[in-house]
Write a protein that holds these residues in place. Sequence first.
Motif, PDB file in Angstrom:
ATOM      1  N   ARG A   8      66.763 -36.804 -19.994  1.00  0.00           N
ATOM      2  CA  ARG A   8      66.569 -38.284 -19.714  1.00  0.00           C
ATOM      3  C   ARG A   8      67.010 -39.101 -20.994  1.00  0.00           C
ATOM      4  O   ARG A   8      67.268 -38.610 -22.087  1.00  0.00           O
TER       5      ARG A   8
ATOM      6  N   SER B  91      70.111 -34.483 -13.832  1.00  0.00           N
ATOM      7  CA  SER B  91      69.148 -35.428 -14.169  1.00  0.00           C
ATOM      8  C   SER B  91      67.894 -35.150 -14.143  1.00  0.00           C
ATOM      9  O   SER B  91      67.010 -35.728 -14.797  1.00  0.00           O
TER      10      SER B  91
ATOM     11  N   ALA C 166      64.177 -33.768 -20.740  1.00  0.00           N
ATOM     12  CA  ALA C 166      63.515 -34.319 -19.920  1.00  0.00           C
ATOM     13  C   ALA C 166      61.907 -34.050 -20.119  1.00  0.00           C
ATOM     14  O   ALA C 166      61.010 -34.987 -19.991  1.00  0.00           O
TER      15      ALA C 166
END
Length: 573
Positions: A237, A233, A157
Amino acid sequence: MKQILFPAVLFFGFLGAALVGIAQDHTVVPTLRVPTLVPAAAPQAPADALLTTSSIAQIAENGELRAGVLFNDPPYSELSLQGDLRGFDVDVLRLVAETWDVDLKLVQVTRQNAIDRLEIGDVHLVASALVHYRELGDQVEFTQTYLTGGQALMVRANSAYASPLSLVDRKIGFVLGTRAETALGHWEARLEVALDKAHYFTLDKAMAALSRGDVEAIIAEEQDLLQVSHEFSDEFRILEEPVLVEPHALAVKRQDASLRNLLNRSIQYLIDGGQLEVLLREYFPGRDFHDEIAYIWENLGDRPNPGQFPTEISYPASYAIPRMLQSGILRVGGSIDDARPNGQRERHLVRLNRDLVAEIARRWGVSVEWVAGEPGTEFSLLRNGELDLVVGVVPDWRWADKVDYAAPYLLHGDRLMVPANSRISGFNDLRGQWIGIMIDDETARDRAQAWADSINASAQFYQTRPAEAALNILEFDNADAIYADSLALISHLEASPNSLKLTDRWYSRSYHAFAVRQNDPDFRLLVEFTVQELIIDGTLRRLSAPLLGSEESLAHFVVPGAPSFAGINLTGA
């Protein structure tokens, strides 16, 4: 199919070695699933003789559609803990069987035996076990695409990577024997580079490597990436742009044109009735599938059923590719759709058709012979073997038992034309406003009224001569927008490019395509793959620009695979 056999070191609970197929195998994601073992069946060699009867005959006789699916491939098809089969493809097949008023028998296949079981007649079609790749074209035939998936990249991410190209010189992890490996191979071939790759045996091991920083990204089908990372999450990503778009379609026996047509018509019937969109929203919430499922031919008609299609398989007297390569000549005919005459529009269409055919012939290394004929006789000439290709065809079900349609190359349809500085984006902004319609388009008012009624908006209409459409919204103030087919708006947009624009929404879609001789699958694929290469390299966009060709809206027709077919380099290089 070609396979890779791994040593018997991967055990899932209680059974032996794992066999993984390279091109069509799916990423192994550990989940609590019911084991779906398939007993070994004695192989049966398919008959050497050509098919004489479509599978439709057996479906009609037995009142049963036998469909091959995987039992462990969510969200497309899987066996639940309760012993029920569920999934997107399962529900699509149930709707198809219901439309035909036959029973549905779901037969478990694997990616290794799906095509064999189709060839020997154990199943009439294969769904989730196969994804449409070009290299499968010499073994099966596919229906139109009803869903696209994709092989996507997942990164950490906090990384700066924004697109696949930003990872070309970084290490990418993948699971051995999956379609992700195939996607990387296609990507390398297109980029003409050697990627830095690291292989793993399961997706969770690949994700662990990504977390540790051993790789900068991992590639897998987007649905699998979503599943394996849903609890993390904030750590990972998925890049929005896929490495490879994968079309989902139904596979049938090669040259069973009747069953392929019946399935295509059934898919279009489900699209037209809204049932397919309901399933898409259920299984893939948040995604907009309108563009990729909007392909409906003219004169779709009422509910399709097996009795509407011939059961006897007919073959062409000769095949186009060997004749064309031997003579060095591509014989082409075609007429232009002139339902709404417009001189400038027709000139653009003629120019596009001729330039497009010339470019295709150049890439094939042949010359073009334009064959003249009486208007309306092109399909007869095609069926008689006097033509190889008809250009400028609007796919129509009335001719579906006579010719095959290939490769849509031009999209047009109803749009709204507004002043360039207008804030109007659709019918919602036209409440109480005036909508201009062309006086020579008899059904335009009804079409526009239907859209206004769909949002309970009042609409007022002003009829304009085609030549005065722009003046009525720019100078005379008789209308706030013009609703018309995009081809009828070309001259106004060209004349006033800084004063007029089209809103983004397509209110109807119609396609121009090629027609080829029926049941000549190799030539049909040659045409389709060549047009797809024109989409990929931007040539189609350049050629169709004067016709407002929305080449981006045709991207979902692209089937992944090598840029060559039948020994011909489709790039023209």
